[in-house]
Design an enzyme around this catalytic site. Structure first.
Site, mmCIF file in Angstrom:
data_model
loop_
_atom_site.group_PDB
_atom_site.id
_atom_site.type_symbol
_atom_site.label_atom_id
_atom_site.label_comp_id
_atom_site.label_asym_id
_atom_site.label_seq_id
_atom_site.Cartn_x
_atom_site.Cartn_y
_atom_site.Cartn_z
ATOM 1 N N GLY A 20 0.819 -1.206 0.000
ATOM 2 C CA GLY A 20 0.000 0.000 0.000
ATOM 3 C C GLY A 20 0.852 1.254 0.000
ATOM 4 N N ARG A 24 7.212 1.847 1.060
ATOM 5 C CA ARG A 24 7.512 0.420 1.176
ATOM 6 C C ARG A 24 7.939 -0.132 -0.177
ATOM 7 N NH1 ARG A 24 2.821 -2.327 3.721
ATOM 8 N NH2 ARG A 24 3.436 -0.996 5.463
ATOM 9 N N ARG A 43 1.198 11.140 -8.702
ATOM 10 C CA ARG A 43 0.577 11.198 -7.368
ATOM 11 C C ARG A 43 1.479 10.608 -6.286
ATOM 12 N NH1 ARG A 43 -5.409 11.605 -7.547
ATOM 13 N NH2 ARG A 43 -5.979 12.072 -9.707
ATOM 14 N N ARG A 87 -0.594 -8.817 -3.287
ATOM 15 C CA ARG A 87 -0.627 -7.703 -2.327
ATOM 16 C C ARG A 87 0.230 -8.077 -1.134
ATOM 17 N NH1 ARG A 87 -2.139 -3.887 1.095
ATOM 18 N NH2 ARG A 87 -3.438 -4.361 2.908
ATOM 19 N N SER A 90 -0.282 -4.641 5.466
ATOM 20 C CA SER A 90 -0.357 -4.789 6.916
ATOM 21 C C SER A 90 -1.819 -4.911 7.320
ATOM 22 C CB SER A 90 0.293 -3.595 7.610
ATOM 23 O OG SER A 90 -0.318 -2.382 7.206
ATOM 24 N N ASP A 208 -1.085 -4.632 14.460
ATOM 25 C CA ASP A 208 -1.802 -4.281 15.692
ATOM 26 C C ASP A 208 -2.840 -5.357 15.981
ATOM 27 O OD1 ASP A 208 -4.564 -3.347 14.630
ATOM 28 O OD2 ASP A 208 -3.175 -2.131 13.465
ATOM 29 N N ARG A 221 6.174 -0.450 10.495
ATOM 30 C CA ARG A 221 5.199 -0.789 9.455
ATOM 31 C C ARG A 221 5.842 -0.721 8.076
ATOM 32 N NH1 ARG A 221 -0.605 0.063 10.804
ATOM 33 N NH2 ARG A 221 -0.754 0.328 13.052
#
Length: 238
Positions: A20, A24, A43, A87, A90, A208, A221
């Site tokens: 995402g 990363r 973007r 994908r 997290s 989490d 993350r």
């Protein structure tokens, strides 16, 4: 080019790993790929293509939420002839036996939302990952001795941590699905892949849990997901 991707067709590999977070994607390119090049900056949704053990791989960020994932996965599948997307994201855990930084392999996503209705007027709320690709990832996890939990995930329209009453959310979720946790993109990816006759699967790292005091920091993350990244890459080259 598309309205959201500036890459040339030859810049995108047939297999895409899709985190995402754009940073990363940058982290994966810098630490796992050889001879990588930046192929998208529109973007600030960063995309990189390079080689992993001699095989060309693209790592392309999806952004947050089903609308963003839907746009990027659709354009990559439809206009760039991508065959498979994994994908790598997290999630939060719903079960007490799942620990922070555990790896989840998702074979089915459930959503309360109307993403499918928006795409092609379908009243669909559960969608499976590609079985062959998902089985390949599970087999690879055994070879690498990476523990995974395989099962279903809740794909939410809103970050569940901020939900006004989380217990009411749990009460209305289907009990028969035995949902491992929650994230925000997998249903859209699986649905678009199925709609276009492509392959998709999903790996998630737990950051989490309602049962744990500790939560992953923003830095963790971004960078502490190496088992999941390695598993995705090794599966992609098979």
């Amino acid at each position: 080019m598309t309205p959201h991707i500036e890459s040339k067709k030859e810049d995108i590999a047939k297999i895409v790993l899709m985190p995402g977070d754009p940073l990363r994607a940058k982290y994966i390119a810098e630490n796992f790929l050889e001879n990588y090049r930046l192929v998208n900056t529109i973007r600030n949704t960063l995309g990189y293509t390079g080689k992993y053990k001699g095989k060309e791989i693209t790592v392309f960020a999806s952004g947050m939420g089903m609308p963003s994932m839907g746009i990027y996965s659709y354009e990559l599948f439809k206009f760039y002839d991508v065959e498979k997307i994994i994908r790598i994201g997290s999630c939060g855990a719903f079960l007490p036996n799942i620990e922070i930084f555990d790896t989840l392999l998702i074979d089915q996503a459930y959503t309360e939302g109307n993403f499918a209705l928006s795409v092609n007027h379908s009243n669909c709320h559960t969608m499976k990952a590609d079985l062959n690709l998902t089985n390949t990832i599970e087999e690879t996890s055994k070879e690498l001795n990476i523990k995974i939990n395989r099962g279903s995930i809740f794909c939410n329209d809103f970050f569940d941590v901020y939900t006004e009453n989380i217990e009411k959310l749990f009460e209305r979720l289907p009990r028969n699905l035995n949902l491992l946790g929650a994230e925000m993109e997998s249903f859209a990816l699986f649905y678009i892949a199925n709609y276009l006759g492509k392959s998709a699967s999903c790996l998630l790292t737990v950051v989490d849990s309602k049962f744990k005091i500790r939560e992953a920091t923003p830095e963790e993350r971004q960078t502490s997901l190496n088992d999941m990244i390695l598993l995705a890459l090794e599966s992609a080259i098979k």
